[in-house]
Motif scaffolding. Structure first.
Motif: not given
Length: 217
Positions: A140-146, A173-175
């Motif tokens: 698993f890879v944790l993505n779009r996390c604050g 979570q990066r613009v």
């Protein structure tokens, strides 16, 4: 190594991770091809936008959204150091083919218990694939996390003792990722010192440290 980014749930950021991982692996002169196995063709759209903007090609990108992927991928992999597959959401036949093609499966999840539960169908397909590929690695890879959010920590804790395990590297979570998608660039090309660039570099380095060997075909 053949790396497939897969999740039955849409919107987990598979394409963004696939493109940036391919770009990071290609940085040191390694030969990389990205296979767009998603019928939506978002990775191919990115490459076309990159060409329109006049940016140099840094890795190959081909469309192969068909369930013969597992038979065709080994031939494609012989000409490169790494093959990255941007997999389809909710297309079981294509998903099975991508699983049978891969040496390593990365399952992106967002920081939400719902994302973890939604991965159940994906894990069922992974278990099925391991009947034929018993040494198939998965993470698993944790993505779009604050950063430092409670939900991100809780999701990481939920997956800590899971099989497959969670990679230590996570992606925020990066613009800049949205800018990269619109302009056919990578986060590192937009800002080499950005948190996004550092996170992608850490992810690629962790994957390479796994030292997963390409299965013989």
């Amino acid at each position: 190594m053949i790396i497939a980014l897969l999740n039955q749930k849409g919107g987990t950021g598979k394409t963004t991770l696939a493109l940036h991982l391919a770009g990071e692996l290609a940085r040191d002169g390694q030969r990389v091809t990205l296979i767009d196995a998603d019928p939506q063709g978002s990775a191919l759209d990115w490459s076309q936008q990159r060409a329109r903007e006049g940016h140099p090609r840094i890795f190959g990108n081909i469309g192969l959204a068909r369930d013969t992927l597992h038979r065709e991928a080994p031939d494609l992999a012989r000409g490169v150091d790494h093959l990255v597959i941007d997999g389809p959401p909710r297309v079981a036949a294509l998903m099975r083919s991508a699983l049978l093609a891969a040496d390593l499966v990365l399952i992106p999840v967002q920081p939400s218990p719902l994302d973890g539960w939604a991965s159940a169908e994906m894990l069922s397909l992974l278990t099925e694939a391991r009947i034929y590929r018993p040494h198939l690695a998965a993470k698993f890879v944790l993505n779009r996390c604050g950063a430092r959010t409670i939900i991100a920590r809780e999701t990481a804790e939920m997956l800590a003792d899971h099989d497959p395990p969670l990679l230590a590297s996570s992606i925020g979570q990066r613009v800049v990722f949205a800018d990269a998608a619109q302009t056919g660039r990578l986060a590192r090309e937009i800002d080499d010192q950005s948190p996004a660039a550092r996170e992608i570099a850490a992810l690629a380095a962790e994957i390479l440290r796994l030292d997963i060997r390409r299965a013989s075909s």
